[in-house]
Design an enzyme around this catalytic site. Structure first.
Site, mmCIF file in Angstrom:
data_model
loop_
_atom_site.group_PDB
_atom_site.id
_atom_site.type_symbol
_atom_site.label_atom_id
_atom_site.label_comp_id
_atom_site.label_asym_id
_atom_site.label_seq_id
_atom_site.Cartn_x
_atom_site.Cartn_y
_atom_site.Cartn_z
ATOM 1 N N CYS A 1 -1.464 5.760 9.776
ATOM 2 C CA CYS A 1 -0.226 5.075 10.176
ATOM 3 C C CYS A 1 -0.523 3.751 10.829
ATOM 4 O O CYS A 1 -1.345 3.673 11.738
ATOM 5 C CB CYS A 1 0.500 5.846 11.271
ATOM 6 N N CYS B 1 6.031 -5.310 16.019
ATOM 7 C CA CYS B 1 5.599 -4.316 16.999
ATOM 8 C C CYS B 1 4.130 -4.592 17.314
ATOM 9 O O CYS B 1 3.312 -4.753 16.404
ATOM 10 C CB CYS B 1 5.794 -2.916 16.436
ATOM 11 N N CYS C 1 3.525 8.459 1.329
ATOM 12 C CA CYS C 1 4.016 7.488 2.304
ATOM 13 C C CYS C 1 4.223 6.175 1.559
ATOM 14 O O CYS C 1 3.266 5.574 1.066
ATOM 15 C CB CYS C 1 2.975 7.351 3.410
ATOM 16 N N CYS D 1 6.260 -7.022 7.254
ATOM 17 C CA CYS D 1 7.415 -6.594 8.044
ATOM 18 C C CYS D 1 7.864 -7.782 8.887
ATOM 19 O O CYS D 1 7.025 -8.505 9.421
ATOM 20 C CB CYS D 1 7.017 -5.425 8.953
ATOM 21 N N CYS E 1 1.112 -2.564 15.765
ATOM 22 C CA CYS E 1 1.152 -2.257 14.332
ATOM 23 C C CYS E 1 0.501 -3.369 13.508
ATOM 24 O O CYS E 1 0.847 -4.534 13.636
ATOM 25 C CB CYS E 1 2.604 -2.056 13.891
ATOM 26 N N GLU F 1 0.827 -1.204 0.000
ATOM 27 C CA GLU F 1 0.000 0.000 0.000
ATOM 28 C C GLU F 1 0.865 1.259 0.000
ATOM 29 O O GLU F 1 1.943 1.295 0.583
ATOM 30 C CB GLU F 1 -0.936 -0.016 1.206
#
Ligand code: SAH
Ligand code: SF4
Length: 393
Positions: free
Chosen positions: A369, A139, A128, A135, A142, A115
């Site tokens: 975010c 975290c 962004c 990933c 997230c 994205e």
């Protein structure tokens, strides 16, 4: 590699070209493009000039077809078309938020999807971009971190996100228009999408060098911000080899809490991270470092945390970006109340630091975010399939 070996950070990038296919010119550094041209018959003496010409067509004018490169002789254009391609990710969907934010889902080689978010603001527009599919870090707040599917993006796929956004914004300069125009729609890049950019260092660096090249997209290094969770050994390299602005996902003021929120802290703790950050502005000539701090109710948002934060970063030129937690389905945290966020911001502000509270953008399209995650079922493959596809098995 044995069949059971785990996928690791440094073997995730798939080869940039299929064995038989044409070479993609997008994402090559100038040196690499020169070498590729020579390898396919461009006389060495001409190669540098040809790189300059092709570079301008691709990155300044947005041309994707060799036939439009009118300052090259027709037979040479044909030769290029036989050996090379100019390929950017394919836009699969484009969503427009009520607040003007645009979210693109783009497809890359192997059918993976990432994205990209465009955020228009007063006087500037920020793109962004993502550096990985998913990933490897986890975290706990997230959404991207819950995605199992991971591979590094190539430099072409990283700079390609900027190119497709420019396509959509209609921002390739028309003849006579100054490409350096500061009123550009796409004036800033943040590496804050999916993935940990410093676990894909070389490709991120090459792509950002292309973004900064004055004969192409030509963004100043001060308009590019790389956000890292704290990959300490790569921070000095970022200063030396990229020189962009740095943001760091700090999010906690004790190792105990940071271990839980940003597990990479178990490897490089707060003290080690701060040491690396102290050197950053000196080496990169950069301005302040941005400390990102996600506001999680009852976890990291007390006045005491705010005071500790100020103390920890003492002496580092910094601004603290408070990010109200963006919830996602199944998230284990809640956003701190507005009162709490403002009280926290106040303490930081009074200590002499800018402490902007980030307004969530594009919430209605899950573009804020930490909400990025490609949810397509088709992309939910097993590790084994991903590795096989990447040629690792
Ligand atoms: N991997 C890099 C860059 C991508 S994340 C990094 O971690 O820095 C961009 C920022 O959004 C990071 O500061 C990240 O911690 C934050 N973030 C992640 N999930 C979030 C969420 N759900 N709400 C608010 N911010 C989040
Ligand atoms: Fe990865 Fe950054 Fe999300 Fe952590 S916050 S899981 S490093 S994308």
């Amino acid at each position: 590699m044995t069949a059971t070996a785990p996928i690791t950070q440094d073997v995730m990038t798939i080869p940039r070209k299929l064995p038989e296919g044409p070479v993609n010119l997008v994402g090559l550094t100038r040196d690499a493009m020169r070498a590729a041209l020579i390898a396919h018959g461009t006389p060495e003496k001409q190669a540098k000039m040809r790189v300059g010409q092709i570079w301008q067509w691709i990155y300044q004018k947005g041309v994707r077809d060799f036939d439009q490169m009118t300052n090259l002789a027709k037979p040479y254009r044909q030769e290029l078309a036989e050996n090379f391609c100019i390929e950017v990710p394919e836009v699969v969907t484009r969503q427009l938020s009520e607040d003007g934010t645009r979210k693109y889902l783009v497809r890359i080689a192997g059918g993976h999807e990432v994205e990209v978010v465009y955020i228009p603001e007063e006087g500037r527009g920020t793109l962004c971009i993502s550096s990985q599919v998913g990933c490897t870090l986890t975290c706990s707040f997230c959404h991207t971190g819950t995605q199992k599917l991971v591979r590094n993006l190539t430099a072409a796929e990283i700079i390609g996100q900027v190119m497709v956004a420019r396509d959509d914004l209609g921002e390739w300069p028309a003849p006579g228009r100054n490409p350096k125009d500061e009123t550009r729609l796409l004036s800033n890049i943040v590496l804050m999408g999916m993935g940990e950019p410093l676990y894909n260092f070389d490709n991120v660096r090459d792509a950002m060098k292309i973004a900064m090249d004055p004969e192409g997209i030509s963004l100043s290094r001060r308009r590019i911000t790389l956000s890292t969770s704290g990959v300490v050994p790569e921070i000095a390299r970022t200063a030396q080899e990229i020189g962009c602005l740095l943001a760091v996902s700090f999010h906690a003021t004790t190792d105990e809490t940071r271990d839980k929120l940003v597990p990479i802290n178990k490897r490089w703790n707060i003290a080690a991270l701060l040491d690396a950050l102290r050197e950053y502005p000196k080496v990169s000539n950069s301005e302040r470092i941005t400390f990102e701090y996600v506001m999680l109710a009852g976890v990291n948002d007390t006045d005491e945390d705010a005071r500790r934060l100020v103390k920890l970063i003492e002496g580092i030129p910094a601004k603290i970006n408070l990010i109200p937690f963006n919830e996602w389905p199944g998230a284990p945290y809640k956003r701190s109340s507005n009162n709490r966020i403002h009280a926290f911001a106040d303490i930081i502000y009074k200590a002499g630091y800018a402490s902007p509270i980030r307004t969530p953008r594009g919430e209605d399209i899950m573009a804020a975010c930490g909400q990025l995650k490609s949810a397509t079922e088709r992309a939910r493959k097993t590790r084994a399939q991903i590795e096989a596809e990447a040629g690792l098995r």
